[in-house]
Design an enzyme around this catalytic site. Structure first.
Site, PDB file in Angstrom:
ATOM      1  N   LYS A   1      48.047 -49.439  25.963  1.00 56.06           N
ATOM      2  CA  LYS A   1      46.834 -48.799  25.749  1.00 56.06           C
ATOM      3  C   LYS A   1      45.897 -49.320  24.743  1.00 56.06           C
ATOM      4  CE  LYS A   1      46.851 -45.349  28.845  1.00 56.06           C
ATOM      5  NZ  LYS A   1      45.994 -45.005  29.770  1.00 56.06           N
TER       6      LYS A   1
ATOM      7  N   LYS B   1      45.390 -43.986  41.938  1.00 53.16           N
ATOM      8  CA  LYS B   1      45.909 -42.782  41.564  1.00 53.16           C
ATOM      9  C   LYS B   1      46.097 -41.849  42.732  1.00 53.16           C
ATOM     10  CE  LYS B   1      45.404 -42.747  36.410  1.00 53.16           C
ATOM     11  NZ  LYS B   1      45.201 -44.207  36.182  1.00 53.16           N
TER      12      LYS B   1
ATOM     13  N   ASP C   1      45.027 -51.854  28.811  1.00 52.13           N
ATOM     14  CA  ASP C   1      44.107 -50.633  29.285  1.00 52.13           C
ATOM     15  C   ASP C   1      43.219 -50.168  28.183  1.00 52.13           C
ATOM     16  OD1 ASP C   1      42.891 -48.532  30.862  1.00 52.13           O
ATOM     17  OD2 ASP C   1      44.836 -47.595  31.247  1.00 52.13           O
TER      18      ASP C   1
ATOM     19  N   ASP D   1      40.101 -48.611  37.200  1.00 54.46           N
ATOM     20  CA  ASP D   1      40.830 -47.319  36.936  1.00 54.46           C
ATOM     21  C   ASP D   1      39.780 -46.084  37.245  1.00 54.46           C
ATOM     22  OD1 ASP D   1      42.733 -45.546  37.195  1.00 54.46           O
ATOM     23  OD2 ASP D   1      43.395 -45.933  35.299  1.00 54.46           O
TER      24      ASP D   1
ATOM     25  N   GLU E   1      42.424 -53.625  32.163  1.00 52.28           N
ATOM     26  CA  GLU E   1      41.924 -52.541  33.102  1.00 52.28           C
ATOM     27  C   GLU E   1      40.743 -51.740  32.079  1.00 52.28           C
ATOM     28  OE1 GLU E   1      45.507 -50.347  34.309  1.00 52.28           O
ATOM     29  OE2 GLU E   1      44.718 -48.591  34.261  1.00 52.28           O
TER      30      GLU E   1
HETATM   31 MG    MG Z   1      43.970 -46.766  33.498  1.00 52.83          MG
END
Ligand code: MG
Length: 338
Positions: free
Chosen positions: A141, A248, A170, A224, A196
Site C-alpha cells: 500500500k 472484488k 497500490d 480497482d 494499482e
Molecule cells: Mg486496491
C-alpha cells in the site's frame, strides 16, 4: 419452487484484528450484512453485503432497508428483482436453488495468493516473513507517507525480493498525475507487476488520465476503485482497457456476468478481497477458481481479519487448493453473529 423462500438478515460490526491504514484513512471496524436464503427442501444459500468506502455502490443502510422491506417470506419475484440491484444476494439465491443460474464451475484446483503488506516501513519485516513462507507476489500500500520516503522504502523492499518474485503497488487513488508519472517512471524495468489505481477514480477526467498513463509507461496499470460496480467493468471493457482489472466479487451485483465478459475479452484479471468475512471470502474465491483466463495471484493474502468464525479462512499460504476454501462453512459465521 412452491413456497416463498425464507430470507433472514444479520447485520454485523466486527473489529479488525489489526486496524488497516490505507490512502482512504484508518479503518478499524468492518460493517456489513449477512443474508441467508432458504429455498425448497431446506436448501440454504448465504450472501454478504459489505460495501467499501471509496468504491461507490449502494450504502449498507440502503441495502439493509431494501431487504428488510421484503420481510422474512418475500415473494420470489420481489427477491429476484432485488438481486438485480444489490450485491451478495444473487449467489445466495443460486446456492439455495431459488434462482435458475448455474453456480460457478471450478476450472482450477489451486490459486496462487498475493501477500498484502502494510503501508510504511512495517512492510519490510512483513515482506521478509511472507517470502520465507513462500510467497512470490506481494502488494504494498503506497500513497500513505511522503513520496520521497516511500520511494526510498521501495528500494529496500525490492532489494530483498528473490529472482522471480514481484511487487504490486497500490496507491488507492492517492496520487496526482505528476506523482503517478514519477512512480511509473521508477517502476519501469523493475520487478513490479502492476501499479494499482494511481489516480482517484472520482477526479474529473480520471478515465483519460488512467488511459494516458497506461499508454505511456511499460508497467501495467491496474484498476480497482475505478471498476467497483458492474457497470464500470462494462465501461472499461468497452474502452478496450489493456491493463489489469482488479475484481472484488463481493462488491458486484452479478459477478457471473462480469467474469464471463472479462473472460470473453481475454482481460487481465486479479480477484481480490473486499475485506469481507469468511462468508464473502468463500463466495468471492469461487470466482477465482472458476476463472478460465490467464491466472494471476489473488489479492486475498491478508490472513484472518476477524476473531472467531467470521475470520476462519485458510491459513496464510502462497497458494490454496479448492479443498482449503471449500472447508469454510458460512453457517458457522452466521451462527456466531447471532
Ligand atoms: Mg486496491
Amino acid at each position: 419452487m412452491d413456497a416463498s423462500p425464507e430470507l433472514a438478515l444479520r447485520r454485523y460490526a466486527l473489529p479488525f484484528r489489526s486496524p488497516l491504514r490505507t490512502a482512504h484513512g484508518p479503518w478499524s471496524v468492518r460493517e456489513g450484512l449477512l443474508l441467508r436464503v432458504t429455498g425448497d427442501a431446506g436448501r440454504v444459500g448465504f450472501g454478504e453485503i459489505a460495501p467499501v468506502n471509496g468504491f461507490g455502490g449502494p450504502s449498507l443502510d440502503d441495502c439493509v432497508a431494501d431487504l428488510t422491506r421484503l420481510g422474512a417470506l418475500p415473494p420470489l419475484d420481489a427477491l429476484v428483482d432485488q438481486a438485480k440491484t444489490l450485491p451478495g444476494l444473487r449467489g445466495a439465491l443460486v446456492d439455495a436453488g431459488v434462482a435458475l443460474a448455474p453456480a460457478p464451475a471450478r476450472s482450477r484446483d489451486h490459486v496462487t495468493v498475493a501477500a498484502l503488506l502494510p503501508a510504511g516501513r512495517a512492510a519490510l519485516a512483513v515482506l521478509k516473513d511472507r517470502l520465507e513462507l513462500g510467497f512470490r507476489v506481494a502488494k504494498w500500500k503506497v500513497g500513505v507517507a511522503p513520496i520521497a520516503d516511500e520511494l526510498a522504502l521501495l528500494d529496500d523492499l525490492l532489494a530483498v525480493l528473490p529472482a522471480g518474485a514481484r511487487l504490486r503497488l497500490d496507491a488507492n487513488g492517492a496520487w496526482d498525475r505528476r506523482q503517478a508519472e514519477r512512480w511509473l517512471d521508477v517502476a519501469a524495468g523493475r520487478p513490479i507487476e502492476h501499479v494499482e489505481q494511481p489516480i482517484d477514480a472520482r477526479v474529473r477526467g480520471a478515465e483519460d488520465l488512467l488511459q494516458g498513463l497506461a499508454a505511456d509507461y511499460p508497467v501495467p496499470v491496474a484498476l480497482d476503485e475505478s471498476i467497483a460496480q458492474d457497470a464500470d467493468v462494462a465501461a472499461w471493457l468497452d474502452r478496450g482497457w489493456a491493463g489489469v482489472f482488479v475484481i472484488k466479487p463481493t462488491l458486484l451485483v452479478n459477478p457471473a456476468w462480469a467474469v464471463e465478459r472479462l473472460a470473453a475479452a481475454r482481460a487481465k484479471v486479479v480477484f481480490s478481497s473486499a475485506l469481507e468475512t469468511a462468508v464473502g471470502f468463500k463466495a468471492a474465491l469461487r470466482w477465482a477458481f472458476a476463472w478460465t483466463g490467464e491466472p494471476r495471484a489473488v489479492g486475498f493474502g491478508v490472513g484472518s481479519l476477524f476473531a472467531g468464525p467470521a475470520g476462519e479462512v485458510p491459513p496464510l499460504a502462497p497458494f490454496w487448493r479448492w479443498s482449503d476454501v471449500e472447508r469454510i462453512n458460512p453457517a458457522d459465521t452466521w451462527n456466531a453473529l447471532n
